[in-house]
Write an enzyme that holds these catalytic residues in place. Structure first.
Site, mmCIF file in Angstrom:
data_model
loop_
_atom_site.group_PDB
_atom_site.id
_atom_site.type_symbol
_atom_site.label_atom_id
_atom_site.label_comp_id
_atom_site.label_asym_id
_atom_site.label_seq_id
_atom_site.Cartn_x
_atom_site.Cartn_y
_atom_site.Cartn_z
ATOM 1 C CG ASP A 63 -2.070 -1.531 1.395
ATOM 2 O OD1 ASP A 63 -1.384 -2.089 0.672
ATOM 3 O OD2 ASP A 63 -2.565 -1.397 2.405
ATOM 4 C CD GLU A 238 -6.862 -4.810 3.953
ATOM 5 O OE1 GLU A 238 -5.567 -4.474 4.973
ATOM 6 O OE2 GLU A 238 -6.476 -4.725 2.696
#
Length: 531
Positions: A63, A238
């Site tokens: 990420d 998320e």
């Protein structure tokens, strides 16, 4: 292998290091060395290495984190494991850019400590020094707000920088949030809300977004919760983000956008991103419609976030995402490094022909500076079994095409095949029967690592004013498609042989009118190594 920053890396040493790391990786994965692209002394030149997308010099990345613009620099932090090519104890890697195209690698910013590994989060400029971390009013502190994970227990912590993000000090009072309402409580993306004079933190807790507020980044209070209508007991959210966006470029008419990432169950299966459009009053987000919209219809667009304090945030947001999927992220056939990002994209909230609001996406304009000589093709009718691009090759290219599509269009499908060679190709096309735009990677190259990799990914797309437009970015291991000026995007990884460089303009079972076509070779963004 660890290398001191003071070590003199001559070209020969760089080659030795890269080759050694490649051999070690191949031994782990069982690949044959003959499949790799020869380094030949050049930097960032391995097989599948992206040439104009961000990727770490080595090891694992996922990420993007902490996107902040400060003093003329775009900061990109990212989930990073510096000791392996598979997911491991998370750190924050760090890079900066002046133009969102070329990147300068910096040392690891945050490393695990007694509170746990460093999971995802954001960075803000604390302009009023609400946190008290600042020392000089002329140089406000950068404050990182992030999740720490230890034995599946997650807390929220702070770190701050007073030297333009080069070094970071963790707050002695960490964690600042530790009530842990349920598992998977993570991924803060904080911003300042001027109307309420408060810091706002969207934070996910499994199947919902929890919104917290704070006056000082240290003391947080729960303000509201938002559970998507499609969330169920299996949902894992998320990387949430909440930001305002002008409608059709009108700063007097703004909506709020809430984006989330799904660990599984996205449009193509596995990971993906969705968004909601609505209102936010400083405490509660209320969607205009209960249904989410997909941000991207490909398999490899995840955990996307936008830059805080970017120069044009009042007009549009700039997002970058992890170009991977948790179904196979640990197993893709790259060596030395594993993980890359999409190109940075301009997000604009626009009214579309269907009468609804959607996020439109387009590559940042700076990427156009990578274009080589243009090859332009005039308007003409494209017939089956012909290829006006038979003499064109490239493994890093941009294609900009406009097709006229109406009742006279007899083709059932049309578009492009890219990275052609040895029976390999990736098809980027439009299905004129189903009215869908698609990327087909069933013949795209290596797919041994996941039995569902070779699929067709499609999205509904009606012609706009009688036209279907495609803008396609092809890198060594990816295809990004933007349909009808960014109304639809599809992002997919591909792993063809290095020699698969052919291009084809095709039409199936009929003819299609080509209005215009430009093709550009794209240059590489990497120089001779870390600066």
């Amino acid at each position: 292998m660890k290398i001191s920053k003071n070590t003199l890396l001559t070209p020969a040493v760089v080659v030795i290091i890269l080759c050694s790391m490649t051999v070690y990786y191949l031994a782990q994965t069982g690949q044959q060395p003959s499949q790799t692209r020869p380094a030949a002394g050049s930097y960032y030149n391995e097989l599948y290495r992206p040439q104009f997308h961000f990727s770490p010099e080595a090891h694992w990345m996922n990420d993007p984190n902490g996107l902040i613009y400060y003093k003329g620099e775009y900061h990109l932090f990212y989930q990073y494991y510096p000791d392996g090519v598979k997911w491991g104890p998370m750190h924050w890697g760090h890079a900066t850019s002046k133009d969102l195209v070329h990147w300068n690698h910096l040392p690891v910013a945050l490393a695990p400590d007694d509170l746990g590994d460093i999971f995802s989060g954001g960075v803000v400029v604390d302009k009023s020094n609400t946190s008290g971390f600042g020392k000089d009013p002329e140089h406000p502190p950068l404050v990182a707000v992030f999740t720490q994970n230890k034995d599946q227990h997650q807390v929220q912590s702070l770190a701050y920088s007073t030297d333009d993000g080069r070094t970071w000090t963790k707050y002695a009072g960490n964690p600042v949030m530790k009530d842990f309402p349920q598992p998977d409580w993570r991924d803060p993306k904080v911003f300042w809300h001027e109307r309420s004079k408060s810091w706002i933190m969207p934070l996910v807790a499994k199947d919902r977004v929890m919104v917290y507020t704070s006056p000082n980044l240290k003391d947080w209070s729960l303000a509201s919760e938002f559970k998507p209508g499609n969330a169920d007991s299996h949902t894992l959210l998320e990387c949430p983000e909440l930001f305002p966006a002008p409608v059709d470029g009108n700063p007097g008419n703004r909506k709020w956008v809430l984006t989330t990432s799904l660990g599984d169950g996205a449009a193509t299966g596995g990971s993906g991103m969705e968004y909601f459009i609505g209102s936010f009053d400083g405490k509660t987000f209320v969607p205009d419609q209960p249904e989410a919209q997909w941000l991207d219809y490909g398999a490899d667009f995840y955990a996307g976030v936008t830059w805080e304090d970017a120069p044009n945030n009042d007009k549009y947001r700039t997002m970058i995402a992890w170009m991977n999927n948790w179904k196979y992220a640990n197993d893709i056939p790259t060596s030395v490094w594993r993980g890359a990002n999409t190109v940075p994209r301009k997000l604009e909230l626009k009214s579309s022909p269907d009468g609804k609001l959607h996020l439109y996406q387009s590559p940042v304009s700076g990427l156009e500076n990578l274009r080589g000589p243009e090859q332009s093709y005039p308007a003409q009718v494209i017939k089956p079994n012909t290829n006006i691009l038979s003499g064109v090759k490239g493994d890093t290219v941009e294609i900009v095409a406009d097709f006229k599509v109406n009742q006279e269009t007899s083709a059932k499908a049309f578009g492009f095949k890219v990275r052609i060679g040895g029976g390999q190709y990736t098809t980027v096309g439009y299905n004129n029967v189903k009215k869908t735009i698609y990327v087909d990677r069933t013949h795209a190259g290596d797919d041994h690592f996941y039995d569902q990799f070779s699929k067709v990914h499609e999205a509904p797309l009606e012609p706009a004013d009688g036209h279907v437009k495609m803008r396609i970015l092809v890198d060594r291991s990816s295809v990004e498609l933007f349909g009808n000026d960014g109304r639809i995007s599809i992002t997919d990884q591909i792993f063809p042989d290095a020699s698969s460089e052919g291009l084809e303009l095709f039409t199936s079972d009929g003819e299609v009118a080509l209005e215009s076509l430009q093709i550009y070779p794209l240059g590489r963004i990497w120089g001779a190594g870390t600066e």
